[in-house]
Design a protein around this motif. Structure first.
Motif, short mmCIF file in Angstrom:
data_model
loop_
_atom_site.label_atom_id
_atom_site.label_comp_id
_atom_site.label_asym_id
_atom_site.label_seq_id
_atom_site.Cartn_x
_atom_site.Cartn_y
_atom_site.Cartn_z
N GLU A 64 0.89 -1.33 -0.02
CA GLU A 64 0.02 0.03 -0.18
C GLU A 64 0.73 1.20 0.23
O GLU A 64 0.73 2.32 -0.55
N MET A 67 2.22 1.82 -3.38
CA MET A 67 1.20 2.19 -4.28
C MET A 67 1.02 3.89 -3.92
O MET A 67 0.83 4.44 -5.11
N ARG A 68 0.66 3.99 -3.05
CA ARG A 68 0.49 5.53 -2.41
C ARG A 68 1.73 6.58 -3.04
O ARG A 68 1.48 7.35 -3.59
N GLU A 69 3.02 5.96 -2.90
CA GLU A 69 4.18 6.87 -3.29
C GLU A 69 4.15 6.80 -4.73
O GLU A 69 4.59 8.02 -5.33
N ALA A 70 3.87 5.92 -5.35
CA ALA A 70 3.74 5.69 -6.84
C ALA A 70 2.68 6.74 -7.32
O ALA A 70 2.89 7.48 -8.27
N MET A 71 1.43 7.03 -6.81
CA MET A 71 0.13 7.77 -7.26
C MET A 71 0.79 9.29 -6.83
O MET A 71 0.73 9.99 -7.73
N ARG A 72 1.63 9.55 -5.61
CA ARG A 72 2.32 10.84 -5.40
C ARG A 72 3.26 11.20 -6.60
O ARG A 72 3.14 12.30 -7.20
N ARG A 74 3.04 10.18 -9.60
CA ARG A 74 2.55 10.30 -10.86
C ARG A 74 1.62 11.65 -10.89
O ARG A 74 1.53 12.48 -11.82
N THR A 75 1.44 12.03 -9.63
CA THR A 75 0.58 13.52 -9.38
C THR A 75 1.55 14.70 -9.68
O THR A 75 0.85 15.41 -10.31
#
Length: 78
Positions: A64, A67-72, A74-75
């Protein structure tokens, strides 16, 4: 992962720490660049070891977090 060859106070030089806990160079002698690099290498090695242990012990939380780090990433990518 390897075990810490110097168990105990975590100092890189293997000398016993004073009763205060942390071993610091005497105030009259500044820390040399080699000592700083050695301490930094030990710290980074122990940090990596702790992360590997966390990944093994809590795989779901680790996934998790990744995944959160990857989303950040990308954002905020420009």
């Amino acid at each position: 992962m390897t075990s810490n060859p110097n168990p105990g106070n975590g100092s890189a030089d293997g000398a016993a720490a004073p009763s205060g806990g942390r071993s610091a160079p005497p105030p009259d002698r500044p820390e040399t660049e080699a000592e700083r690099r050695r301490r930094r290498a030990v710290f980074l090695r122990e940090l990596t070891e702790a992360r590997e242990l966390r990944e093994r012990v809590q795989p779901r939380r680790t996934k998790e977090r990744r995944m959160r780090e990857a989303m950040r990433m990308r954002t905020f990518r420009i």
